[in-house]
Write a protein that holds these residues in place. Sequence first.
Motif, PDB file in Angstrom:
ATOM      1  N   LYS A 564       6.072 -67.592  78.938  1.00  0.00           N
ATOM      2  CA  LYS A 564       6.280 -66.284  79.700  1.00  0.00           C
ATOM      3  C   LYS A 564       7.909 -66.513  78.876  1.00  0.00           C
ATOM      4  O   LYS A 564       8.424 -67.190  78.152  1.00  0.00           O
ATOM      5  N   PRO A 565       8.570 -65.333  79.275  1.00  0.00           N
ATOM      6  CA  PRO A 565      10.233 -65.003  79.202  1.00  0.00           C
ATOM      7  C   PRO A 565      11.076 -66.141  79.855  1.00  0.00           C
ATOM      8  O   PRO A 565      10.575 -66.449  80.635  1.00  0.00           O
ATOM      9  N   ALA A 566      11.956 -66.549  79.039  1.00  0.00           N
ATOM     10  CA  ALA A 566      13.074 -67.517  79.667  1.00  0.00           C
ATOM     11  C   ALA A 566      14.021 -67.026  80.777  1.00  0.00           C
ATOM     12  O   ALA A 566      14.115 -67.248  81.832  1.00  0.00           O
ATOM     13  N   ARG A 567      14.338 -65.690  80.705  1.00  0.00           N
ATOM     14  CA  ARG A 567      15.053 -65.062  81.875  1.00  0.00           C
ATOM     15  C   ARG A 567      14.254 -63.492  81.998  1.00  0.00           C
ATOM     16  O   ARG A 567      13.719 -62.725  81.012  1.00  0.00           O
ATOM     17  N   LEU A 568      13.711 -63.725  83.173  1.00  0.00           N
ATOM     18  CA  LEU A 568      13.431 -62.432  83.517  1.00  0.00           C
ATOM     19  C   LEU A 568      13.739 -60.702  84.671  1.00  0.00           C
ATOM     20  O   LEU A 568      14.901 -61.577  84.550  1.00  0.00           O
ATOM     21  N   LEU A 569      13.148 -59.932  84.232  1.00  0.00           N
ATOM     22  CA  LEU A 569      14.123 -58.825  85.238  1.00  0.00           C
ATOM     23  C   LEU A 569      14.296 -59.007  86.587  1.00  0.00           C
ATOM     24  O   LEU A 569      13.807 -59.872  87.063  1.00  0.00           O
ATOM     25  N   ALA A 570      15.541 -58.341  86.881  1.00  0.00           N
ATOM     26  CA  ALA A 570      15.778 -58.463  88.029  1.00  0.00           C
ATOM     27  C   ALA A 570      15.524 -57.867  89.504  1.00  0.00           C
ATOM     28  O   ALA A 570      15.066 -58.483  90.490  1.00  0.00           O
ATOM     29  N   ARG A 571      14.617 -57.163  88.559  1.00  0.00           N
ATOM     30  CA  ARG A 571      13.134 -56.802  89.154  1.00  0.00           C
ATOM     31  C   ARG A 571      12.390 -56.436  88.363  1.00  0.00           C
ATOM     32  O   ARG A 571      13.093 -55.350  87.237  1.00  0.00           O
ATOM     33  N   PRO A 572      11.230 -55.919  88.506  1.00  0.00           N
ATOM     34  CA  PRO A 572      10.211 -55.016  87.557  1.00  0.00           C
ATOM     35  C   PRO A 572      10.851 -53.936  86.823  1.00  0.00           C
ATOM     36  O   PRO A 572      10.945 -52.903  88.434  1.00  0.00           O
ATOM     37  N   GLU A 573      10.328 -53.385  85.961  1.00  0.00           N
ATOM     38  CA  GLU A 573      10.546 -52.037  86.102  1.00  0.00           C
ATOM     39  C   GLU A 573       9.675 -51.324  85.823  1.00  0.00           C
ATOM     40  O   GLU A 573       9.367 -51.580  84.775  1.00  0.00           O
ATOM     41  N   ARG A 574       9.718 -49.695  86.446  1.00  0.00           N
ATOM     42  CA  ARG A 574       8.399 -48.843  86.450  1.00  0.00           C
ATOM     43  C   ARG A 574       7.910 -48.192  84.482  1.00  0.00           C
ATOM     44  O   ARG A 574       9.432 -48.165  84.196  1.00  0.00           O
ATOM     45  N   LEU A 575       6.894 -48.361  84.144  1.00  0.00           N
ATOM     46  CA  LEU A 575       6.849 -47.925  82.965  1.00  0.00           C
ATOM     47  C   LEU A 575       6.378 -46.498  83.257  1.00  0.00           C
ATOM     48  O   LEU A 575       5.317 -45.928  84.038  1.00  0.00           O
ATOM     49  N   ASP A 576       6.891 -45.553  82.088  1.00  0.00           N
ATOM     50  CA  ASP A 576       6.113 -44.081  82.241  1.00  0.00           C
ATOM     51  C   ASP A 576       5.124 -43.718  81.021  1.00  0.00           C
ATOM     52  O   ASP A 576       5.508 -44.761  79.903  1.00  0.00           O
ATOM     53  N   HIS A 577       4.098 -43.029  81.056  1.00  0.00           N
ATOM     54  CA  HIS A 577       3.472 -41.882  80.009  1.00  0.00           C
ATOM     55  C   HIS A 577       2.595 -43.576  79.201  1.00  0.00           C
ATOM     56  O   HIS A 577       2.824 -43.600  77.976  1.00  0.00           O
ATOM     57  N   VAL A 578       1.721 -44.227  79.909  1.00  0.00           N
ATOM     58  CA  VAL A 578       0.899 -45.344  79.485  1.00  0.00           C
ATOM     59  C   VAL A 578      -0.403 -45.299  79.083  1.00  0.00           C
ATOM     60  O   VAL A 578      -0.580 -44.607  80.017  1.00  0.00           O
TER      61      VAL A 578
END
Length: 661
Positions: A564-578
């Motif tokens: 897993k990444p050593a540092r995660l985002l403060a909160r998951p960010e939504r992705l578009d056009h997946v």
Amino acid sequence: MQRVAALFLPLWPIERLWRAEARPGARPDPRAPSFAQASLDPLFEAAAKEQEHACSVPRGGGWRPGARWAREDELGKVALPPVTRPKAKHEVGRRDEAAAANPFRPLRPDDGGAPAKFLPQLARGGGPRLQGVVEGPTQRASTRHALPPSLRDGPPPRDKLGEELPPLITSIRNGSRIEIAAACPAAQALGLRSGMAVTQARAQVPGLDIRPADPEGDRASLKSLAMLAARRWSPTVAVSGEDGLLLDLSGTAHLFGGEAAMARRIVRLLARAGFTARIAIADTPGAAWALARFHGNYLCPPGDQARALAELPTPALRIDEAAVELLKRLGVDRIGQLSALPRAPLVRRFGAGVVLRLDQALGHIAEPLDPVIPPEAIAVQQRFAEPIATAEAIEHWLGTLVPRLAAALEAEGLGVQALECIAERIDGVPQRIRIGLARPNRDPAHLLRLLKRRIEDVEPGYGIDAITLHVRRAGVLGPEPMVERLDEEAGPDIATLVDTLATRIGQRRMWRMRPVESDVPERAATRMPVLDPPVRAAQAGKRDDIRQLDRNPPLPPWHPGWPKPARLLARPERLDHVMAELPDHAPRRFTWRGLAHRVVHADGPERIQGEWWKRGAERLSVRDYFRVEDEAGRRYWLFRAGDGERAMTGDLSWYLHGVFG
């Protein structure tokens, strides 16, 4: 004349546990009936009216300015502050879709997270006139046994989902027997008492909430409360058993508006802090102790303790159970009956202990108190005949003060953890230098080196009259044996480096991550101090312990096969056009922060389900994580909400949770 107040905390272990876990049922309820609305003892009300103007220091008859919640609009009604929960970071401002749709949010203290901090703040000055003493109801269910019959109503405590909380008890081992140490009012109403076997309690009341008792923590917290009382209410405060305090009010009650006003203030402040309390005031410690536990809130007039104790049972004299049982067989179950008997036959039959406790309660024999002694703050000061205004002069005098401070710390067996240097200027504007240390330390060279780095922050102005070093926080630092390190692989001691960096960038900006046993990424790591003590190794079990047959090494908290990444985002960010093929394929392309990415390599899915035993919203929630790499070589960690087959597991939206490299 001596006047002693006995403070009784009947639910001290249970309410400490409620506060540590931030249990919803333990929070103060402004709508809960207060003890001021109940009818009290007529003697207490009469004494309160007599001592309304007993204070020798005029204070205006009101609370300090700005404390609106502490004022009363009508006689006998107290306005309590509203109970509010501070907003979390993700609740400030507009909440985005990712935070609203995230069922794996980090737990708040009331959901099983970290315990809430608590620091009681005591008000100064005289209080308003009340009809009686305010009891300490923190919730309706927890004080139902301590309130008058007219106030023993109201629903039991419930959690946020409206479900009734199970009765709470604490257990402790007594030899080979596990007994009940303390029980909440709901458990007491069901017949559970201290000393009862836990197995019998389980059979009698299914679904009990059983927690391990913490007698050492209870005693330490009670001693801390005694020290706080010694600083604020009375210079002589003694700990009385496991659930009470004794305060000598001789010569101090008039500073708080009299004994009645002082008693009201003490109980009200404890009620605001979330603790049930009863208080009684008498001429002797024994009489006050008996009245607080067997009568309730009571203000005994001077010299009237014999009449007040006459109708109380004999256990109120603090005598052993064998003597109480023998007196009961003889038909003596009240203190008044016992005091009417001649002393000589009592001594021959029961020994000197019963007569001693009786005479101490009645005031015939003095009973000294063993007071707690609050530690004095350590500080060294140097005043100057002529003001100084240069950095060289400040450095010279710091070199004089620091050795004196180290000598004072050595005499107390302490090491400084937080130090504040105050330079008093001529114009009255103090200049402050604050430094913190990772471990207790009293090395003069190290402390002086940290202070010298901050001299440039001092603005001398027209000159400095005095320099004072205050120890704001200290820790025990005893002698340590000198052991040579023979292991070359042992890591160096970085405490000095940590102190140097913390002086420059601040203590709060330095931490290290600690793994937590949890599959949910937001909860799989937490911050800890840089020099947090290492975890002690588990003690060796007994020879017949079956757990010794397990030769497998302990499982790591982070699975090595799924990095897993050593540092995660403060909160998951939504992705578009997946663009992705359901149900088990990684996305072919996605857009993040307005930039389109085309995936060339991917690995997954790694399915993570919610921890259903913590929150009901996580029972059906599912995440499928993928490690992907785009054309530019950047690697991302993203997930899909849902398993791709059942709509109840998620809405199939995609989020980016971390970045590799």
